[in-house]
Design an enzyme around this catalytic site. Structure first.
Site, PDB file in Angstrom:
ATOM      1  N   ASP A 298     -29.774  -9.569 -73.058  1.00 45.01           N
ATOM      2  CA  ASP A 298     -30.922 -10.426 -73.247  1.00 45.01           C
ATOM      3  C   ASP A 298     -30.764 -11.037 -74.669  1.00 45.01           C
ATOM      4  OD1 ASP A 298     -33.192 -12.047 -72.711  1.00 45.01           O
ATOM      5  OD2 ASP A 298     -34.352 -10.241 -71.779  1.00 45.01           O
TER       6      ASP A 298
HETATM    7  C1  NOJ Z   1     -35.490 -13.882 -72.980  1.00 44.10           C
HETATM    8  C2  NOJ Z   1     -36.015 -13.261 -71.552  1.00 44.10           C
HETATM    9  O1  NOJ Z   1     -36.264 -11.659 -71.494  1.00 44.10           O
HETATM   10  C3  NOJ Z   1     -35.005 -13.626 -70.543  1.00 44.10           C
HETATM   11  O2  NOJ Z   1     -35.582 -13.406 -68.976  1.00 44.10           O
HETATM   12  C4  NOJ Z   1     -34.582 -14.858 -70.637  1.00 44.10           C
HETATM   13  O3  NOJ Z   1     -33.650 -15.581 -69.552  1.00 44.10           O
HETATM   14  C5  NOJ Z   1     -33.967 -15.176 -72.055  1.00 44.10           C
HETATM   15  N1  NOJ Z   1     -34.624 -14.798 -73.255  1.00 44.10           N
HETATM   16  C6  NOJ Z   1     -33.319 -16.410 -72.473  1.00 44.10           C
HETATM   17  O4  NOJ Z   1     -34.299 -17.488 -72.309  1.00 44.10           O
END
Ligand code: NOJ
Length: 753
Positions: A298
């Protein structure tokens, strides 16, 4: 189909996708080229692996670390152009125009090895056409329709050069304080698994390399939804049995549906951050499930191993992330910055790097990115097609849950004189579409717009009363009460705005924010029937409001076509059929509250002698039961469940039996009903939940019609985890076929050894 181009030769090497290959490999490659260019067939897995071998043999360590890096696309600054040419990025996400993505792919093709980028994006519940938030979609209990919606999203995204969505999010959430409950499929592993598989199939289509297929990403792996206190990014503690039975289940279903990628979560799981967790990432995902795609971290979650207190510094974070099996690092740059030093210092085995890159390239090949797909013709996002809007309207309609309908207030007669449309969410396009969505506001059809279209402008008296859901000013109340007095029915559009759920959208209170409760009090004094339509990203607590209104329709954040779907239901053109995918608490103090809990040694009772027993598991100052149970939802008709029966008194391990019940439409309109199958294991080597969903079916009944609904239950459906082992134990079981998780009386059966 694979199309290959032979791009030039030298005496000792030929170039293959811009990759010089040795003579020994040439014959094979030429055969593959011929097969592809004749359009005969896609590459076999073995051929793909050989292509990857050929690439890996030519890649420098920097190029490999580049493949393992994902950056935010800045719309092609000069530095980015240069970096793409140098193979600095395996993936970019989250920005730029379609033309810029096409240009970036062209630059990648011109890089030394011509490895295409994979463009990612958070296409969470639609791209141009916005569908209900995933929690709302789940309320439809209609995986096929959810699949169709994901198909639409894939088509719209693929058309503008997006090849990968960071969806579906399948974190089981038992805590509505957690704002990201909006993005998932609720509290139940069975429904969530169905939805996860449906979305994966929708995004990826029949074949990943089709022009309108995009790679899905199962996230957030794993446990993220169990954040302590419902506070985003927080610690999770989940015993292995529960992890496997509940939290891992949808991820395994996604695997079975062929998901191309996973995203490792932010949280730590039993002390080990999910983004460096060898147990979940290697043992479960690779060894047990044989997943052969790739894992992306993430956002910044590799660098965040340091504040977790798990890695000493960025270099150590890179080492731990790669060792645990996170192939690609999102945004933070520890792999790129420290990968070489780790290899040089013998702290990172180059074979581990090769394997990580192999898994990334494998998905790029499967997606067809080495072929024409990456060289898409840029087009700007086009308007939603009629078909897409139709799917969005159906899904928004099916996700509506009727929670209360006193004296059959709904549907309103079309002959009604005037309606007052009041509230901060009556005409608020961007709040209506919910978290993780952006679109042109004028493409969103609000309830106000739809009701004006259906009834005519002069039969709709509009008074927003509050500027937004958090507005505390009462200034607009006078106009609202005037509208209510002048109307024959009041439609109150309440809830929470989009930014109050989703990432970092946790709340400690679950009430209607701002002055909405006061608004309900004022408006209800006008003496007209009041119907509340609630748009929210989570279960809200609104006990007092519920007592003051005649009907409640829960609409979640319903997306582009929310307005027409709601208007249709209000005016009786459709009949609400959604059922809650998550338990609604009476008060935040009950949280966590979920239907598939354990019994305890002192279960509380609502009636009978035990109801008076203080020493049972309950509260002194609130009921222990939910406001609305999981699976609950009313209709404009009534359904009667009778004659629950099992085909045999028992089954042997490995056997099966059928469970049936008669479901009759005893009301006056034809409608859908979602029939639910639950079981409980009464004794065993572990205590088991008081009910567990094992199946569901959406049926359609005309007034007076009765249908026998039959489910096959295999002994394996009763299995649960003891550590890694999936066991089914002989013993006594209860079984229900019921309209929700709290209704009905059970039948019995036994499982014999
Ligand atoms: C953080 C989020 O937790 C995740 O769900 C998302 O896909 C990513 N950022 C990318 O934006």
């Amino acid at each position: 189909m694979v199309k290959h181009r032979n791009r030039g030769m030298s005496s000792s090497t030929r170039r293959f996708w811009n990759v010089p290959v040795r003579r020994g490999q040439a014959a094979l490659l030429i055969a593959m080229l011929a097969a592809g260019s004749l359009g005969i067939r896609a590459a076999t897995p073995a051929e793909t692996e050989r292509k990857i071998d050929a690439l890996l043999a030519r890649m420098t360590l920097e190029e490999k670390l580049g493949q393992m890096s994902q950056g935010v696309f800045d719309g092609l600054a000069d530095k980015t152009k240069q970096e793409i040419r140098q193979g600095r990025w395996g993936s970019l996400y989250g920005g730029g125009t379609p033309a810029q993505r096409a240009e970036a792919q062209r630059l990648a093709k011109e890089s030394r090895l011509g490895i295409p980028l994979i463009f990612g994006e958070d296409v969470i519940h639609g791209y141009t056409t916005i569908f209900p938030i995933p929690l709302g979609q789940t309320a439809s209990w209609d995986p096929e329709l959810v699949r169709q919606a994901a198909r639409v999203a894939a088509r719209e995204a693929a058309g503008v050069g997006i090849q990968w969505t960071f969806s579906p999010m399948m974190d089981i959430a038992r805590d509505p304080r957690w704002g990201r409950i909006a993005e998932g499929f609720g509290e139940d592993p069975y429904v969530a698994s169905q939805m996860a598989a449906a979305m994966v199939r929708g995004y990826q289509g029949d074949s990943l390399d089709a022009a309108d297929s995009i790679a899905a990403c199962a996230k957030h792996y794993v446990g993220y939804g169990a954040a302590e206190g419902g506070r985003d990014y927080n610690t999770t503690w989940i015993p292995e049995d529960l992890l496997r039975d509940v939290y891992l289940a949808p991820f395994q279903a996604a695997r079975d549906a062929g998901v191309a990628t996973y995203m490792s979560a932010f949280n730590d799981l039993n002390g080990v951050p999910a983004s460096a967790n060898e147990f979940t990432l290697r043992q479960v995902l690779r060894d047990e499930w044989k997943f052969d795609g790739f894992v992306v971290s993430d956002y910044n979650s590799i660098a965040e191993l340091v504040p977790h207190g798990y890695a000493a510094d960025a270099r150590n974070a890179a080492q731990k992330g790669i060792a645990a099996g996170v192939n690609m690092e999102m945004v933070s740059t520890t792999y790129w910055d420290h990968g070489k030093a780790l290899v040089d210092g013998k702290q990172l085995d180059p074979k581990v790097v090769d394997q990580a890159v192999r898994e990334i390239l494998r998905i790029k090949f499967r997606l067809g990115l080495f072929d024409a797909k990456a060289q898409f013709t840029p087009s700007t996002a086009t308007a939603s097609t009629a078909d897409a809007l139709g799917t969005a309207k159906r899904l928004a309609g099916e996700s509506l849950v009727l929670l209360k309908n006193q004296n059959r207030t709904l549907p309103l007669a079309k002959s009604i004189g005037k309606v007052a449309v009041i509230g901060p969410l009556a005409d608020n396009p961007l709040d209506q579409i919910g978290t993780w969505a952006s679109t042109e506001p004028n493409t969103v059809r609000t309830p106000l717009l739809a009701l004006r279209q259906a009834l005519g402008e002069n039969r709709v008296l509009f008074a927003p009363a509050l500027k937004n859901s958090r507005d505390t000013s009462h200034d607009g109340f006078v106009a609202a009460v005037t509208a209510a007095r002048g109307a024959d029915a009041v439609l109150l559009f309440l809830g929470e705005e989009a930014s109050m759920s989703g990432e970092a959208g946790s709340r400690a209170y679950l009430d209607l924010p701002g002055a909405q409760e006061a608004l309900v009090n004022e408006v209800s004094q006008a003496g007209k029937p009041v119907i509340a339509v609630v748009m929210a990203g989570r279960p809200l607590t609104f006990h007092n409001v519920a007592e003051k209104v005649s009907a409640i329709l829960y609409a979640w954040h319903p997306g582009t076509m929310g307005g027409p779907a709601i208007a249709d239901a209000i005016l009786g053109d459709t009949v609400p059929s959604g059922k809650l995918p998550v338990t609604f608490p009476r008060t935040v103090g009950q949280v966590p509250i979920y239907y598939n809990h354990m019994s305890t040694g002192r279960p509380a009772a609502e009636s009978g002698p035990e109801a008076e027993n203080r020493f049972t598991s309950k509260y002194l100052d609130a009921s222990y039961t939910p406001e609305y149970p999981f699976g609950y939802g009313l209709s404009y008709t009534q359904f009667e469940y009778t004659n629950l029966r099992v085909s045999a008194l028992g089954m042997a391990l490995g056997g099966s039996l059928t469970v049936s019940a008669d479901v009759a439409n005893t009301g006056k309109v034809e409608a859908d009903e979602i029939v639910q199958l639950y079981t409980r294991q009464m004794t065993g080597s572990l205590a088991r939940p008081v009910r567990e969903l094992k199946g569901f079916r959406r049926i359609h009944l005309k007034p007076g019609e009765k249908q026998s609904v039959e489910f096959t239950l295999k002994s394996g459906d009763l299995a649960f985890h003891k550590g890694v082992h999936l066991v089914t134990e002989p013993g006594r079981f209860q079984v229900w076929i019921a309209p929700d998780s709290a209704a009905g009386a059970p039948a019995q059966f036994v499982v014999t050894p």
